[in-house]
Design an enzyme around this catalytic site. Structure first.
Site, PDB file in Angstrom:
ATOM      1  N   HIS A  63       0.818  -1.223   0.000  1.00  0.00           N
ATOM      2  CA  HIS A  63       0.000   0.000   0.000  1.00  0.00           C
ATOM      3  C   HIS A  63       0.847   1.267   0.000  1.00  0.00           C
ATOM      4  O   HIS A  63       0.325   2.369  -0.161  1.00  0.00           O
ATOM      5  CB  HIS A  63      -0.990   0.000   1.175  1.00  0.00           C
ATOM      6  CG  HIS A  63      -0.384   0.291   2.511  1.00  0.00           C
ATOM      7  ND1 HIS A  63       0.024  -0.701   3.377  1.00  0.00           N
ATOM      8  CD2 HIS A  63      -0.112   1.460   3.137  1.00  0.00           C
ATOM      9  CE1 HIS A  63       0.497  -0.141   4.484  1.00  0.00           C
ATOM     10  NE2 HIS A  63       0.434   1.165   4.356  1.00  0.00           N
ATOM     11  N   ASP A 109      -0.100  -7.548   1.399  1.00  0.00           N
ATOM     12  CA  ASP A 109       0.445  -6.196   1.550  1.00  0.00           C
ATOM     13  C   ASP A 109       1.973  -6.267   1.596  1.00  0.00           C
ATOM     14  O   ASP A 109       2.608  -6.065   2.630  1.00  0.00           O
ATOM     15  CB  ASP A 109      -0.109  -5.545   2.820  1.00  0.00           C
ATOM     16  CG  ASP A 109       0.106  -4.040   2.848  1.00  0.00           C
ATOM     17  OD1 ASP A 109       0.587  -3.499   1.834  1.00  0.00           O
ATOM     18  OD2 ASP A 109      -0.216  -3.413   3.874  1.00  0.00           O
ATOM     19  N   GLY A 212       3.082   6.418   8.369  1.00  0.00           N
ATOM     20  CA  GLY A 212       4.472   6.654   7.997  1.00  0.00           C
ATOM     21  C   GLY A 212       5.401   5.528   8.412  1.00  0.00           C
ATOM     22  O   GLY A 212       6.518   5.423   7.914  1.00  0.00           O
ATOM     23  N   SER A 214       4.384   2.382   8.036  1.00  0.00           N
ATOM     24  CA  SER A 214       4.026   1.291   7.128  1.00  0.00           C
ATOM     25  C   SER A 214       5.223   0.843   6.303  1.00  0.00           C
ATOM     26  O   SER A 214       6.028   1.670   5.860  1.00  0.00           O
ATOM     27  CB  SER A 214       2.915   1.741   6.175  1.00  0.00           C
ATOM     28  OG  SER A 214       1.705   1.927   6.846  1.00  0.00           O
ATOM     29  N   GLY A 215       5.321  -0.454   6.087  1.00  0.00           N
ATOM     30  CA  GLY A 215       6.399  -1.000   5.272  1.00  0.00           C
ATOM     31  C   GLY A 215       7.652  -1.345   6.043  1.00  0.00           C
ATOM     32  O   GLY A 215       8.514  -2.047   5.542  1.00  0.00           O
TER      33      GLY A 215
END
Length: 264
Positions: A63, A109, A212, A214-215
């Site tokens: 995402h 994801d 922020g 995320s990942g």
């Protein structure tokens, strides 16, 4: 004009007073360069975390917005003080697992990002006084992480629910894993938690990753086990699990297959 400027200044000061400034929500500042595998992915108006898994590949969430304008920064501790350890790259390719990530189901994801160039790893750099950039190995075991295991997430994400402001310094937070069935029960009214996911949750403390982050990686017992995916609208809300892409065998095989190909 002076009166208007004073009014704006007072509003800003009030907002700062309201900010609980818990950092990453309930966390702490990481020791500088203690997580040399951390990456920042910056696209106009959007920021995510990521993990350097090869000298030219970063693993992040599907995402996260990635395109030709994206900058990938390695070796960062403070975003406002980019020192000589920082390496900056553009992106040549970004690849998502099939079937593609769906924002409604949140499944798959996961995304691989190929850098335009190869990072200089501190392990092979004679003139690098700090281990600023290195790889995080992929997991070699794929058993579920037991409920109660304490894991760590890290990132430069939003530091408060009241003020949408990213952290300048890399922050980290310790979180407890919960059983996948319990996580599914807690999210069942909104989304199904799949075998491709894992969860952390705190009963009493306000803790967790936020916008922020995320990942970025979830690390359990020093092993890379997950990728920050999604959570409560108000980050770190007690009894609402944070959810991560679980690095299971299928994902690891896909990662190895993609990153070994000479032409993609």
């Amino acid at each position: 004009m002076i009166l208007l400027w004073i009014q704006h200044l007072l509003v800003a000061l009030l907002l700062l007073q309201k900010c609980d400034c818990a950092q990453i929500i309930g966390g702490r500042e990481a020791v500088p360069h203690s997580r040399p595998y951390m990456a920042i992915l910056q696209t106009k108006g959007h920021s995510c975390g990521g993990t350097l898994i090869k000298n030219d590949w970063v693993l992040t969430a599907a995402h996260c917005i990635v395109n030709k304008s994206t900058d990938v920064l390695l070796g960062v501790h403070s975003r406002s003080s980019l020192n000589r350890y920082v390496q900056k790259f553009k992106v040549s390719k970004w690849i998502k697992k099939k079937p593609a990530y769906n924002d409604k189901t949140k499944d798959n994801d996961i995304q691989l990002v190929k850098l335009c160039g190869k990072a200089k790893l501190s392990d092979s750099c004679q003139n690098c006084p700090a281990k600023a950039v290195s790889l995080l190995p992929l997991p070699k075991t794929f058993t579920d992480v037991k409920a109660g295991t304490v894991c760590e997430a890290a990132g430069w994400g939003t530091t408060s629910n009241s003020v949408d402001l990213f952290s300048d310094k890399l922050m980290e937070v310790s979180l407890k894993v919960i059983d996948i069935a319990d996580c599914n029960n807690m999210w069942s009214s909104e989304i199904q938690i799949t075998k491709n996911m894992m969860c952390t949750c705190e009963s009493h403390e306000k803790k967790g990753p936020c916008r922020g982050d995320s990942g970025g990686p979830l690390i359990c017992n020093k092993v890379f086990r997950g990728i920050v995916s999604f959570g409560a609208a108000k980050c770190g809300t007690p009894n609402i699990p944070s959810v991560y892409t679980f690095l299971n065998k299928g994902y690891i095989e896909w990662i190895k297959d993609v990153t070994k190909k000479k032409k993609i």
